[in-house]
Motif scaffolding. Structure first.
Motif, PDB file in Angstrom:
ATOM      1  N   GLY A  20       0.546  -0.914  -0.078  1.00 13.80           N
ATOM      2  CA  GLY A  20       0.167  -0.219   0.567  1.00 13.80           C
ATOM      3  C   GLY A  20       0.830   1.665   0.040  1.00 13.80           C
TER       4      GLY A  20
ATOM      5  N   TYR B 176      -0.255   7.713   2.167  1.00 11.65           N
ATOM      6  CA  TYR B 176       0.424   8.346   3.679  1.00 11.65           C
ATOM      7  C   TYR B 176       1.815   6.914   4.420  1.00 11.65           C
ATOM      8  CZ  TYR B 176       1.210  11.327   7.359  1.00 11.65           C
ATOM      9  OH  TYR B 176       1.584  11.960   8.511  1.00 11.65           O
ATOM     10  N   ALA B 177       0.599   5.725   4.914  1.00 13.50           N
ATOM     11  CA  ALA B 177       1.462   5.263   6.209  1.00 13.50           C
ATOM     12  C   ALA B 177       2.641   4.196   4.964  1.00 13.50           C
ATOM     13  CB  ALA B 177       0.223   4.101   6.158  1.00 13.50           C
TER      14      ALA B 177
ATOM     15  N   GLU C   2       1.485  -1.239  -4.998  1.00 18.39           N
ATOM     16  CA  GLU C   2       0.708  -0.309  -4.839  1.00 18.39           C
ATOM     17  C   GLU C   2      -0.711  -0.842  -5.857  1.00 18.39           C
ATOM     18  OE1 GLU C   2      -0.734   1.459  -3.081  1.00 18.39           O
ATOM     19  OE2 GLU C   2      -2.375   1.349  -4.982  1.00 18.39           O
ATOM     20  N   ALA C   3      -1.487  -1.172  -5.451  1.00 20.28           N
ATOM     21  CA  ALA C   3      -2.464  -1.868  -6.293  1.00 20.28           C
ATOM     22  C   ALA C   3      -3.345  -1.048  -7.446  1.00 20.28           C
ATOM     23  CB  ALA C   3      -3.806  -2.359  -5.122  1.00 20.28           C
TER      24      ALA C   3
ATOM     25  N   ALA D 275      -6.717   7.201  -0.490  1.00 17.89           N
ATOM     26  CA  ALA D 275      -7.198   8.081   0.559  1.00 17.89           C
ATOM     27  C   ALA D 275      -5.876   9.179   0.904  1.00 17.89           C
ATOM     28  CB  ALA D 275      -8.119   7.360   2.106  1.00 17.89           C
ATOM     29  N   THR D 276      -4.985   9.306   0.432  1.00 18.25           N
ATOM     30  CA  THR D 276      -4.201   9.916   0.904  1.00 18.25           C
ATOM     31  C   THR D 276      -4.297  11.035  -0.278  1.00 18.25           C
ATOM     32  OG1 THR D 276      -2.683   8.541   2.061  1.00 18.25           O
ATOM     33  CG2 THR D 276      -1.754  10.314   0.818  1.00 18.25           C
TER      34      THR D 276
ATOM     35  N   ASN E 245      -8.026  13.035   0.260  1.00 20.70           N
ATOM     36  CA  ASN E 245      -8.783  13.800   1.645  1.00 20.70           C
ATOM     37  C   ASN E 245      -8.738  15.102   1.079  1.00 20.70           C
ATOM     38  OD1 ASN E 245      -6.188  14.811   2.449  1.00 20.70           O
ATOM     39  ND2 ASN E 245      -5.286  13.651   3.680  1.00 20.70           N
ATOM     40  N   GLY E 246      -8.812  15.772   2.361  1.00 21.33           N
ATOM     41  CA  GLY E 246      -9.769  16.928   2.484  1.00 21.33           C
ATOM     42  C   GLY E 246      -8.531  18.143   2.938  1.00 21.33           C
TER      43      GLY E 246
ATOM     44  N   HIS F 111      -6.576  18.521   5.438  1.00 23.63           N
ATOM     45  CA  HIS F 111      -6.330  18.977   7.267  1.00 23.63           C
ATOM     46  C   HIS F 111      -5.537  18.451   7.648  1.00 23.63           C
ATOM     47  CE1 HIS F 111      -9.915  21.445   9.547  1.00 23.63           C
ATOM     48  NE2 HIS F 111      -8.698  22.047   9.722  1.00 23.63           N
TER      49      HIS F 111
ATOM     50  N   VAL G 234      -1.780  -7.075  -4.454  1.00 24.29           N
ATOM     51  CA  VAL G 234      -1.122  -8.335  -3.337  1.00 24.29           C
ATOM     52  C   VAL G 234      -2.661  -8.867  -3.945  1.00 24.29           C
ATOM     53  CG1 VAL G 234      -0.515  -9.755  -1.217  1.00 24.29           C
ATOM     54  CG2 VAL G 234       0.357  -7.616  -2.576  1.00 24.29           C
TER      55      VAL G 234
ATOM     56  N   ASN H 161      -4.916   0.569   4.797  1.00 24.94           N
ATOM     57  CA  ASN H 161      -5.994   1.099   5.050  1.00 24.94           C
ATOM     58  C   ASN H 161      -7.037   0.256   4.578  1.00 24.94           C
ATOM     59  OD1 ASN H 161      -7.815   3.213   5.288  1.00 24.94           O
ATOM     60  ND2 ASN H 161      -7.859   4.275   3.431  1.00 24.94           N
TER      61      ASN H 161
ATOM     62  N   TYR I 117     -15.733  19.454   7.238  1.00 25.21           N
ATOM     63  CA  TYR I 117     -14.626  19.817   6.845  1.00 25.21           C
ATOM     64  C   TYR I 117     -14.467  20.570   5.809  1.00 25.21           C
ATOM     65  CZ  TYR I 117     -14.039  15.476   5.035  1.00 25.21           C
ATOM     66  OH  TYR I 117     -13.888  14.068   3.982  1.00 25.21           O
TER      67      TYR I 117
ATOM     68  N   GLY J  53      -5.719  10.427   9.029  1.00 26.46           N
ATOM     69  CA  GLY J  53      -5.289  10.102   9.824  1.00 26.46           C
ATOM     70  C   GLY J  53      -3.685  11.065   9.469  1.00 26.46           C
ATOM     71  N   MET J  54      -3.863  12.540   8.933  1.00 32.31           N
ATOM     72  CA  MET J  54      -3.098  13.369   9.059  1.00 32.31           C
ATOM     73  C   MET J  54      -2.366  13.702   9.951  1.00 32.31           C
ATOM     74  SD  MET J  54      -3.188  14.645   5.570  1.00 32.31           S
ATOM     75  CE  MET J  54      -2.987  16.345   5.709  1.00 32.31           C
TER      76      MET J  54
HETATM   77  C1  LIG Z   1     -12.816  11.791   0.781  1.00 35.68           C
HETATM   78  C2  LIG Z   1     -11.386  11.972   2.200  1.00 35.68           C
HETATM   79  C3  LIG Z   1     -11.215  12.711   3.337  1.00 35.68           C
HETATM   80  C4  LIG Z   1     -10.398  12.661   4.079  1.00 35.68           C
HETATM   81  N1  LIG Z   1     -10.040  14.308   5.057  1.00 35.68           N
HETATM   82  C5  LIG Z   1      -9.144  14.236   5.937  1.00 35.68           C
HETATM   83  C6  LIG Z   1      -8.506  15.386   7.049  1.00 35.68           C
HETATM   84  O1  LIG Z   1      -8.799  16.149   6.096  1.00 35.68           O
HETATM   85  N2  LIG Z   1      -7.573  14.836   7.303  1.00 35.68           N
HETATM   86  C7  LIG Z   1      -7.645  13.496   7.982  1.00 35.68           C
HETATM   87  O2  LIG Z   1      -6.278  13.974   8.718  1.00 35.68           O
HETATM   88  N3  LIG Z   1      -7.773  12.505   7.722  1.00 35.68           N
HETATM   89  C8  LIG Z   1      -8.142  12.882   5.982  1.00 35.68           C
HETATM   90  N4  LIG Z   1      -8.369  11.451   5.960  1.00 35.68           N
HETATM   91  C9  LIG Z   1      -8.663  10.352   5.920  1.00 35.68           C
HETATM   92  C10 LIG Z   1      -6.844  10.225   5.564  1.00 35.68           C
HETATM   93  O3  LIG Z   1      -6.531  10.524   3.942  1.00 35.68           O
HETATM   94  C11 LIG Z   1      -5.644   8.873   5.911  1.00 35.68           C
HETATM   95  O4  LIG Z   1      -6.666   8.377   6.594  1.00 35.68           O
HETATM   96  C12 LIG Z   1      -4.759   8.484   4.860  1.00 35.68           C
HETATM   97  O5  LIG Z   1      -4.566   9.003   3.653  1.00 35.68           O
HETATM   98  C13 LIG Z   1      -4.543   6.667   5.457  1.00 35.68           C
HETATM   99  O6  LIG Z   1      -3.848   6.898   4.668  1.00 35.68           O
HETATM  100  P1  LIG Z   1      -3.120   4.764   4.425  1.00 35.68           P
HETATM  101  O7  LIG Z   1      -2.164   5.026   3.805  1.00 35.68           O
HETATM  102  O8  LIG Z   1      -3.287   4.580   5.630  1.00 35.68           O
HETATM  103  O9  LIG Z   1      -4.386   4.581   2.670  1.00 35.68           O
HETATM  104  P2  LIG Z   1      -4.703   4.888   1.278  1.00 35.68           P
HETATM  105  O10 LIG Z   1      -4.008   6.692   0.989  1.00 35.68           O
HETATM  106  O11 LIG Z   1      -6.143   4.512   1.329  1.00 35.68           O
HETATM  107  O12 LIG Z   1      -3.543   3.921   1.213  1.00 35.68           O
HETATM  108  C14 LIG Z   1      -3.608   2.458   0.946  1.00 35.68           C
HETATM  109  C15 LIG Z   1      -3.219   2.293  -0.292  1.00 35.68           C
HETATM  110  O13 LIG Z   1      -2.929   0.580  -0.394  1.00 35.68           O
HETATM  111  C16 LIG Z   1      -3.139   0.020  -1.506  1.00 35.68           C
HETATM  112  N5  LIG Z   1      -3.706  -1.085  -1.422  1.00 35.68           N
HETATM  113  C17 LIG Z   1      -5.399  -1.725  -0.504  1.00 35.68           C
HETATM  114  N6  LIG Z   1      -4.745  -3.146  -0.753  1.00 35.68           N
HETATM  115  C18 LIG Z   1      -3.597  -3.581  -1.239  1.00 35.68           C
HETATM  116  C19 LIG Z   1      -3.126  -4.016  -1.534  1.00 35.68           C
HETATM  117  N7  LIG Z   1      -3.856  -5.639  -0.757  1.00 35.68           N
HETATM  118  N8  LIG Z   1      -2.078  -4.359  -2.691  1.00 35.68           N
HETATM  119  C20 LIG Z   1      -2.058  -3.587  -3.208  1.00 35.68           C
HETATM  120  N9  LIG Z   1      -1.956  -2.477  -2.343  1.00 35.68           N
HETATM  121  C21 LIG Z   1      -3.761  -2.365  -1.567  1.00 35.68           C
HETATM  122  C22 LIG Z   1      -4.465   0.765  -2.164  1.00 35.68           C
HETATM  123  O14 LIG Z   1      -4.705   1.039  -3.364  1.00 35.68           O
HETATM  124  C23 LIG Z   1      -4.119   2.507  -1.136  1.00 35.68           C
HETATM  125  O15 LIG Z   1      -3.275   2.945  -2.207  1.00 35.68           O
HETATM  126  C24 LIG Z   1      -9.524  11.178   4.590  1.00 35.68           C
HETATM  127  C25 LIG Z   1     -10.546  10.237   3.706  1.00 35.68           C
HETATM  128  C26 LIG Z   1     -10.944  10.431   2.815  1.00 35.68           C
HETATM  129  C27 LIG Z   1     -11.161   9.465   2.361  1.00 35.68           C
END
Ligand SMILES: Cc1cc2nc3c(=O)[nH]c(=O)nc-3n(C[C@H](O)[C@H](O)[C@H](O)COP(=O)(O)OP(=O)(O)OC[C@H]3O[C@@H](n4cnc5c(N)ncnc54)[C@H](O)[C@@H]3O)c2cc1C
Length: 437
Positions: free
Chosen positions: A42, A45-46, A68-69, A76-77, A80-81, A83, A218, A250, A299, A396-397
């Motif tokens: 994935g 951000y994480a 990355e899929a 989500a990254t 998102n907003g 913020h 994956v 995520n 938000y 998550g930010m």
């Molecule tokens: C509309 C929206 C608004 C938001 N606004 C805010 C905000 O303003 N402030 C804030 O703090 N947070 C906000 N968030 C939340 C924030 O965006 C997330 O907490 C953060 O981006 C999570 O990061 P991540 O890396 O965990 O997830 P992601 O960015 O979703 O990354 C996970 C990645 O894993 C990949 N993946 C999943 N399964 C597989 C697999 N089997 N094989 C390969 N790759 C895979 C996905 O394609 C994806 O790219 C918002 C979220 C959304 C959807």
């Protein structure tokens, strides 16, 4: 609840991804590596900050593959907003009390300085700025609870909370600029362009040897470790073996780890970019916002060019679970919210009635939610050398950077979750896995 599906192939286009980075669909090598020391699944951000922190400051980094899929930061990254708002953490306060809420709040607040230092040190162009966030209450039902929590946290004698302000009554509308405000809680926050921050860090991690493979989902993970100490992961491009794995997947985590079904689950959310007509001057907002309507939250941030990023709209679809719960379809809008942001600024903000503000873009994204509203971080119960960093409940930010640093330290230095200094309530445990939706 059923395990999550995998990410869908195509998706709505968020404002943030209209300027693509060169690494967006990059593959470091034409072939998928057969094995690695650390596999990160994935690239949001994480995953990216885990990779960045793993290669940071070590002489001989392990071999790291980031799978990355879809495209980098297409989850989500990238949608998102923008913020970066530490929150007072009502869910923690209600369930675990004031000490745990303070621990989480301090961890989140620390991100403001950490992200500032990071952006300065790495010279990242991502529109980072800081402001005062206004957390506006329009529902009398939640006012007393929030007020009580803020007072309790301030009484915990942490000087850091002294710049938190809570105002109620007639002054709330004036101080917030939001029509119908009953109270407003004000604290420090930031805002930025998340895709730019993370693709920059991705490039730095890759310069230190991380192998990126986009468009490589994956499909399944082995349940047992082989005799040479490797876990196996199947993709449409072949199998990759890894000694350690970090699930930064995520809301999709349970597609690979069924024990997380109903523990981390996908929730669809909607967000928009609101523009001001070229010949109009929009009022400058007083800061960033979270606004409660009934039981849901909107938000928004205002960018330097006056445009607004606004998300939420839950009030239009909350009661229809099929629209959002266990729904991974970010290739379609949430229909009941399709027009929610039309005239949003005119409806809700004083002095915006004649602004002409209009929706320029609207998109959906998938968040990872948990029954207790807390992320799952740490090594998997009963699976040595496997780690999870997921379930940020749309928030998550101000959590992920330091959490990823903690995971990287666990992997690099073999320290325990407790030794990382992360809030103890974030730890993934069997007890929390047993509390499914
Ligand atoms: C509309 C929206 C608004 C938001 N606004 C805010 C905000 O303003 N402030 C804030 O703090 N947070 C906000 N968030 C939340 C924030 O965006 C997330 O907490 C953060 O981006 C999570 O990061 P991540 O890396 O965990 O997830 P992601 O960015 O979703 O990354 C996970 C990645 O894993 C990949 N993946 C999943 N399964 C597989 C697999 N089997 N094989 C390969 N790759 C895979 C996905 O394609 C994806 O790219 C918002 C979220 C959304 C959807």
């Amino acid at each position: 609840m059923q395990p999550s599906a995998l990410p869908v192939a195509s998706s709505t286009v968020p404002f943030w991804r209209t300027e693509r980075h060169a690494l967006d669909e990059h593959r470091s090598t034409a072939e998928l590596p057969e094995e690695c020391d650390v596999l990160i699944i994935g690239a949001g951000y994480a995953g990216i900050t885990t990779a960045y922190n793993l290669v940071d400051e070590i002489e001989a980094p392990p071999s790291i593959v980031l799978l990355e899929a879809r495209q980098a930061c297409s989850g989500a990254t990238g949608r998102n907003g923008g913020h970066l708002r530490p929150s007072p953490g009502a869910a923690v306060f209600d369930k675990y009390g004031v000490a745990a809420a303070v621990e989480v709040a301090l961890f989140e607040i620390a991100h403001l300085q950490v992200i500032k230092d990071l952006v300065e040190m790495e010279k990242i162009d991502c529109e980072l700025s800081f402001c005062r966030a206004r957390h506006v209450i329009t529902n009398p039902g939640i006012l007393q609870g929030l007020k009580g929590m803020i007072e309790a946290m301030r009484e915990s004698s942490q000087t850091i909370f002294e710049n938190w302000h809570f105002v109620e009554g007639a002054a709330a509308e004036e101080i917030s600029g939001v029509k119908g405000a009953l109270a407003v809680f004000i604290c420090d926050a930031g805002q930025l362009w998340p895709y730019k921050l993370l693709t920059h860090l991705l490039a730095l991690a890759m310069a230190n040897g991380v192998n990126l493979q986009t468009n490589t989902p994956v499909l399944s993970a082995s349940k047992i470790i082989d005799e040479d100490g490797f876990w196996h992961f199947n993709t449409p491009r072949g199998t990759i073996k890894a000694r350690k794995v970090v699930y930064t997947t995520n809301g999709f985590t349970s597609a690979l780890l069924p024990e997380y079904a109903g523990v981390i689950f996908p929730v669809r959310a909607i967000c928009s970019h609101i523009k001001i007509p070229k010949d109009e001057e929009a009022p400058k907002l007083l800061g960033s916002y979270c606004i409660n309507y009934n039981q849901s939250w909107d938000y928004l941030i205002q960018r330097e060019d006056q445009s607004i990023i606004a998300g939420g709209g839950g009030i239009t679809f909350r009661d229809d679970y099929s629209q959002w719960r266990n729904n991974v379809n970010d290739n379609a809008l949430i229909e009941p919210a399709r027009h929610y942001f039309d005239n949003y600024m005119q409806r809700n903000f004083k002095d915006w009635e004649d602004s002409g503000a209009y929706v320029d873009k609207i998109w959906t994204g998938i968040t990872g939610c948990t029954p207790d509203s807390l992320p799952h971080i740490g090594s998997l119960p009963n699976k040595s050398s496997q780690f999870v960093l997921a379930g940020f409940n749309g928030h998550g930010m101000p959590v992920i950077f330091l959490a990823a640093k903690g995971i990287a330290q666990m992997i690099k230095n073999g320290i325990t979750f407790e030794e990382t200094g992360m809030p103890h309530v974030f730890k993934t445990t069997q007890q929390r896995l047993d509390q499914k939706v």
